[in-house]
Motif scaffolding. Structure first.
Motif, short mmCIF file in Angstrom:
data_model
loop_
_atom_site.label_atom_id
_atom_site.label_comp_id
_atom_site.label_asym_id
_atom_site.label_seq_id
_atom_site.Cartn_x
_atom_site.Cartn_y
_atom_site.Cartn_z
N ASN A 97 0.83 -1.21 0.00
CA ASN A 97 0.00 0.00 0.00
C ASN A 97 0.86 1.25 0.00
O ASN A 97 0.54 2.25 -0.67
CB ASN A 97 -0.95 0.00 1.20
CG ASN A 97 -2.03 -1.06 1.08
OD1 ASN A 97 -2.31 -1.56 -0.01
ND2 ASN A 97 -2.62 -1.42 2.21
N ASN A 98 1.94 1.20 0.74
CA ASN A 98 2.85 2.34 0.79
C ASN A 98 3.56 2.52 -0.55
O ASN A 98 3.75 3.66 -1.02
CB ASN A 98 3.88 2.14 1.91
CG ASN A 98 4.78 3.35 2.08
OD1 ASN A 98 4.32 4.48 2.13
ND2 ASN A 98 6.09 3.11 2.17
N ALA A 159 11.34 2.70 -5.51
CA ALA A 159 11.02 1.29 -5.27
C ALA A 159 12.00 0.68 -4.27
O ALA A 159 11.60 -0.04 -3.34
CB ALA A 159 11.04 0.51 -6.59
N GLY A 160 13.27 0.97 -4.44
CA GLY A 160 14.26 0.45 -3.50
C GLY A 160 14.13 1.09 -2.12
O GLY A 160 14.29 0.43 -1.10
N ARG A 161 13.79 2.35 -2.10
CA ARG A 161 13.71 3.09 -0.84
C ARG A 161 12.57 2.61 0.04
O ARG A 161 12.70 2.57 1.28
CB ARG A 161 13.56 4.58 -1.16
CG ARG A 161 13.42 5.48 0.05
CD ARG A 161 13.62 6.95 -0.32
NE ARG A 161 12.98 7.29 -1.58
CZ ARG A 161 11.70 7.57 -1.74
NH1 ARG A 161 10.89 7.52 -0.69
NH2 ARG A 161 11.21 7.91 -2.91
N VAL A 162 11.42 2.22 -0.56
CA VAL A 162 10.26 1.81 0.24
C VAL A 162 10.23 0.30 0.49
O VAL A 162 9.30 -0.20 1.12
CB VAL A 162 8.94 2.25 -0.42
CG1 VAL A 162 8.90 3.77 -0.57
CG2 VAL A 162 8.73 1.54 -1.75
N GLY A 163 11.24 -0.41 -0.01
CA GLY A 163 11.33 -1.84 0.32
C GLY A 163 10.87 -2.79 -0.76
O GLY A 163 10.71 -4.00 -0.50
N ALA A 164 10.68 -2.32 -1.99
CA ALA A 164 10.34 -3.24 -3.08
C ALA A 164 11.56 -4.11 -3.37
O ALA A 164 12.64 -3.59 -3.64
CB ALA A 164 9.94 -2.46 -4.33
N ASN A 165 11.41 -5.41 -3.26
CA ASN A 165 12.56 -6.30 -3.47
C ASN A 165 12.41 -7.18 -4.71
O ASN A 165 13.16 -8.13 -4.89
CB ASN A 165 12.80 -7.17 -2.23
CG ASN A 165 11.52 -7.82 -1.71
OD1 ASN A 165 10.58 -8.02 -2.47
ND2 ASN A 165 11.50 -8.13 -0.42
N LEU A 230 15.90 -5.68 -5.02
CA LEU A 230 16.55 -4.42 -4.66
C LEU A 230 16.53 -4.23 -3.14
O LEU A 230 15.70 -3.54 -2.60
CB LEU A 230 15.85 -3.24 -5.34
CG LEU A 230 16.01 -3.13 -6.85
CD1 LEU A 230 15.25 -1.93 -7.38
CD2 LEU A 230 17.48 -3.01 -7.22
N ASP A 231 17.44 -4.87 -2.45
CA ASP A 231 17.56 -4.66 -1.01
C ASP A 231 19.00 -4.88 -0.59
O ASP A 231 19.85 -5.23 -1.39
CB ASP A 231 16.59 -5.57 -0.23
CG ASP A 231 16.83 -7.04 -0.55
OD1 ASP A 231 17.85 -7.35 -1.19
OD2 ASP A 231 15.98 -7.86 -0.14
N LEU A 236 22.43 -4.11 -3.00
CA LEU A 236 22.05 -2.82 -3.55
C LEU A 236 21.45 -1.98 -2.43
O LEU A 236 20.38 -2.26 -1.93
CB LEU A 236 21.02 -3.00 -4.68
CG LEU A 236 21.52 -3.82 -5.87
CD1 LEU A 236 20.38 -4.03 -6.86
CD2 LEU A 236 22.66 -3.08 -6.57
N ALA A 237 22.13 -0.94 -2.05
CA ALA A 237 21.68 -0.12 -0.94
C ALA A 237 20.42 0.65 -1.31
O ALA A 237 20.23 1.05 -2.46
CB ALA A 237 22.78 0.86 -0.54
#
Length: 263
Positions: A97-98, A159-165, A230-231, A236-237
């Motif tokens: 949702n986020n 996407a990487g910042r909010v935790g999409a892996n 992406l985690d 990948l930072a």
């Protein structure tokens, strides 16, 4: 003359003339039916065949249009693991949702966000030939259509910042390709006509009307590199710089086969 002889002659004449008349009718009927049958057979013989006096020429043509893609699509997903399925679902839904909220914040409309997968899998450990339930894995993914290509890098960074892996399938396409396909079609027809006229000139004939047309077309999306997991675990930072993605160009090709009447 003997009256009895005259009576015999009168009795014989009517049947003879009737027989002659019947014979004539039968002969005429046979001739008519024969002619009718011949015409029908001739008609069926020529169905689907061109007039023997009509000549044609068949030629191929190609039309090509090169265009810059105006949309991009990317698949964004989140995978969550937990010993309890309800907790895994809750955590995954909150993160997803986020993620969608952040996607919309980048200017993407609801119609351009499509859920393409939601899965729940049990996870097992195998020890001494036995399987022991370790927990559950919940994953959900959406395909996002990006109309402002300058925001692709920002989308991947977010996407990487909010935790999409699970991020994959960045590809470019043309939102309304039919306009360009029509342009390529016209070029293909012009190319075919030019070749047909050149061939007719060499043969010493003239082109008539276009009698048949067949078309095939192709055009493929342009793919950029894919991003998966992406985690931090993938090395990948989350604070990594947004990648530079180029749209490149795309070719729309139409091939035609046309037939012209030759005069």
């Amino acid at each position: 003359m003997d009256t009895n002889i005259e009576k015999k002659v009168l009795k014989i004449k009517p049947p003879v003339w009737g027989l002659v008349l019947a014979t004539i009718i039968v002969v005429l009927l046979v001739i008519f039916l024969g002619a009718l049958t011949r015409n029908e057979l001739k008609k069926y013989d020529y169905i689907g065949r061109s007039d023997e006096k009509t000549y044609t020429i068949t030629i191929d043509g190609e039309g090509k249009v090169t265009a810059i893609p105006d949309i991009a699509q990317v698949s964004l997903g989140i995978q969550t693991d937990n010993a309890k399925v309800e907790i895994a679902q809750k955590e995954n839904s909150e993160k997803m949702n986020n993620l969608i909220k952040e996607v919309k914040a980048l200017g993407v409309e609801d119609k351009d966000i499509k859920t393409v997968g939601y899965n729940i899998y049990p996870r097992y450990d195998y020890t001494d030939g036995r399987s022991i339930l370790r927990g559950y894995q919940v994953s959900q993914s959406v395909v996002v259509k990006i109309r402002d290509l300058e925001k692709i890098g920002d989308m991947l960074d977010m996407a990487g910042r909010v935790g999409a892996n699970q991020v994959s399938g960045v590809n470019f396409d043309i939102d309304e390709p039919e306009v360009l396909r029509q342009e390529a079609r016209e070029k293909a027809l012009a190319n075919a006509k030019e070749k047909a006229e050149s061939l007719a000139k060499v043969a010493g004939v003239k082109l008539g009307k276009l009698v048949s047309f067949n078309e095939s077309a192709n055009g493929y999306p342009v793919y950029a590199r894919s991003y998966a997991m992406l985690d931090e675990a993938a090395g990948l930072a989350k604070e990594a710089a947004a990648p530079a993605i180029e749209a490149g160009s795309q070719e729309i090709i139409v091939n035609v086969t046309v037939t012209y009447e030759v005069l």
